[in-house]
Design a protein around this motif. Structure first.
Motif, PDB file in Angstrom:
ATOM      1  N   SER A 106       0.713  -1.088  -0.067  1.00 36.50           N
ATOM      2  CA  SER A 106      -0.133   0.101   0.098  1.00 36.50           C
ATOM      3  C   SER A 106       1.004   1.346   0.083  1.00 36.50           C
ATOM      4  O   SER A 106       1.997   1.355   0.223  1.00 36.50           O
ATOM      5  N   PHE A 107       0.212   2.364  -0.279  1.00 38.58           N
ATOM      6  CA  PHE A 107       1.051   3.669  -0.314  1.00 38.58           C
ATOM      7  C   PHE A 107      -0.072   4.695  -0.058  1.00 38.58           C
ATOM      8  O   PHE A 107      -1.369   4.553  -0.009  1.00 38.58           O
ATOM      9  N   ASN A 108       0.374   5.718   0.618  1.00 42.46           N
ATOM     10  CA  ASN A 108      -0.481   6.921   0.892  1.00 42.46           C
ATOM     11  C   ASN A 108      -0.597   7.899  -0.332  1.00 42.46           C
ATOM     12  O   ASN A 108       0.322   8.141  -1.234  1.00 42.46           O
ATOM     13  N   ARG A 109      -1.820   8.465  -0.531  1.00 46.27           N
ATOM     14  CA  ARG A 109      -2.084   9.252  -1.607  1.00 46.27           C
ATOM     15  C   ARG A 109      -2.394  10.638  -1.160  1.00 46.27           C
ATOM     16  O   ARG A 109      -3.186  10.706  -0.166  1.00 46.27           O
ATOM     17  N   PRO A 125      -3.384  10.918   5.549  1.00 47.59           N
ATOM     18  CA  PRO A 125      -2.981  10.019   4.422  1.00 47.59           C
ATOM     19  C   PRO A 125      -4.064   9.226   4.182  1.00 47.59           C
ATOM     20  O   PRO A 125      -4.845   8.496   4.698  1.00 47.59           O
ATOM     21  N   ASP A 126      -4.328   9.128   2.625  1.00 51.59           N
ATOM     22  CA  ASP A 126      -5.314   8.266   2.225  1.00 51.59           C
ATOM     23  C   ASP A 126      -4.729   6.936   1.671  1.00 51.59           C
ATOM     24  O   ASP A 126      -4.555   6.925   0.409  1.00 51.59           O
ATOM     25  N   ASN A 164       0.841  10.967  -6.049  1.00 52.34           N
ATOM     26  CA  ASN A 164       0.268  12.350  -6.104  1.00 52.34           C
ATOM     27  C   ASN A 164      -1.111  12.101  -6.889  1.00 52.34           C
ATOM     28  O   ASN A 164      -1.016  11.576  -7.962  1.00 52.34           O
ATOM     29  N   HIS A 165      -2.176  12.937  -6.477  1.00 51.65           N
ATOM     30  CA  HIS A 165      -3.612  12.842  -6.742  1.00 51.65           C
ATOM     31  C   HIS A 165      -3.971  14.136  -7.232  1.00 51.65           C
ATOM     32  O   HIS A 165      -4.166  14.892  -6.226  1.00 51.65           O
ATOM     33  N   TYR A 166      -4.225  14.324  -8.573  1.00 51.38           N
ATOM     34  CA  TYR A 166      -4.756  15.531  -9.170  1.00 51.38           C
ATOM     35  C   TYR A 166      -6.046  15.603  -9.372  1.00 51.38           C
ATOM     36  O   TYR A 166      -6.870  15.272 -10.333  1.00 51.38           O
TER      37      TYR A 166
END
Length: 247
Positions: A106-109, A125-126, A164-166
């Protein structure tokens, strides 16, 4: 060997950055496109992706179909408006060197909202499980939110670095998305046999605002933190109001 699977529809503004962040990470990149009418196809092919088109089946089924087309069992799943940060790229490269690797990570978004990185209000963190073995994992969810389902005995390892979430370039885009997804959420609740709740219609919106803006410190993100909390509360109101109108 790792395959990246991305779903798209009219993502010419975002998909290039997503694809470029995967270069040197994914051994294969597959784009599942729901018949875009912009430059999405051209951009994907220019960046070396395998470009396949499929009528929209919903998030879960479309992603599962994409996973089935992969040459590898190890999948990294991204949305077109997401990109791997340099630190996350480094973490994934280190994972690929492990023999054998843990096949669930998993990783944070980290979300960018109208040009600002949002670090509070429940948006960060998402944590997302997006690096997995397709043989023992499937996406589930018919309407709005798809979830990756895998054996409970598996404990995904958290990778260092953000995805990174745009998300929204404007408030108008955010409001339009909320209008769309609140309708889908209402349909989903009715399909699951859930009854209308006047209590939730009245109290869920203010509770959502208080939780996001105060308890989860959305106020630390300034004006945008306030706007996000208000629109999120409005989403809750719309979801239950539309559910009531559909009964």
């Amino acid at each position: 060997m790792l395959t990246a699977v991305i779903i798209t529809k009219n993502e010419e503004k975002n998909v290039a950055n997503c694809l470029q962040s995967l270069k040197g990470i994914a051994d294969e990149i597959i784009v599942i496109d729901s018949f875009s009418i912009d430059r999405t196809e051209q951009i994907c092919k220019e960046n070396g992706a395998i470009f396949l088109q499929l009528e929209w089946r919903g998030y879960a089924q479309t992603k599962n179909w994409g996973n089935e087309q992969a040459s590898n069992d190890w999948i990294i799943s991204l949305d077109a408006d997401e990109e791997l940060s340099p630190k996350l790229r480094e973490s994934i490269l280190n994972v690929k060197k492990q023999v054998p690797p843990n096949y669930f990570y998993s990783f944070n978004r980290l979300t960018n909202y109208c040009g600002q990185w949002i670090k509070h209000g429940g948006w960060y963190p998402d944590n997302k499980v997006r690096l997995f073995d397709r043989r023992i994992a499937k996406w589930q969810g018919e309407f709005v939110h798809e979830n990756l389902v895998f054996p409970e005995s598996i404990k995904p390892q958290l990778l260092i670095g953000d995805c990174n979430h745009y998300s929204f370039a404007s408030i108008v885009q955010h409001i339009n998305t909320v209008n769309k997804y609140s309708s889908l959420a209402a349909d989903e609740m009715l399909a699951k046999g859930k009854g209308f709740s006047l209590y939730k219609l009245i109290f869920s919106p203010p509770i959502t605002f208080i939780k996001m803006y105060f308890l989860k410190a959305g106020f630390l993100d300034g004006v945008n933190g306030f706007i996000i909390a208000i629109i999120s509360a409005h989403y809750r109101f719309l979801k239950y109001a539309k559910m009531r109108r559909k009964i």
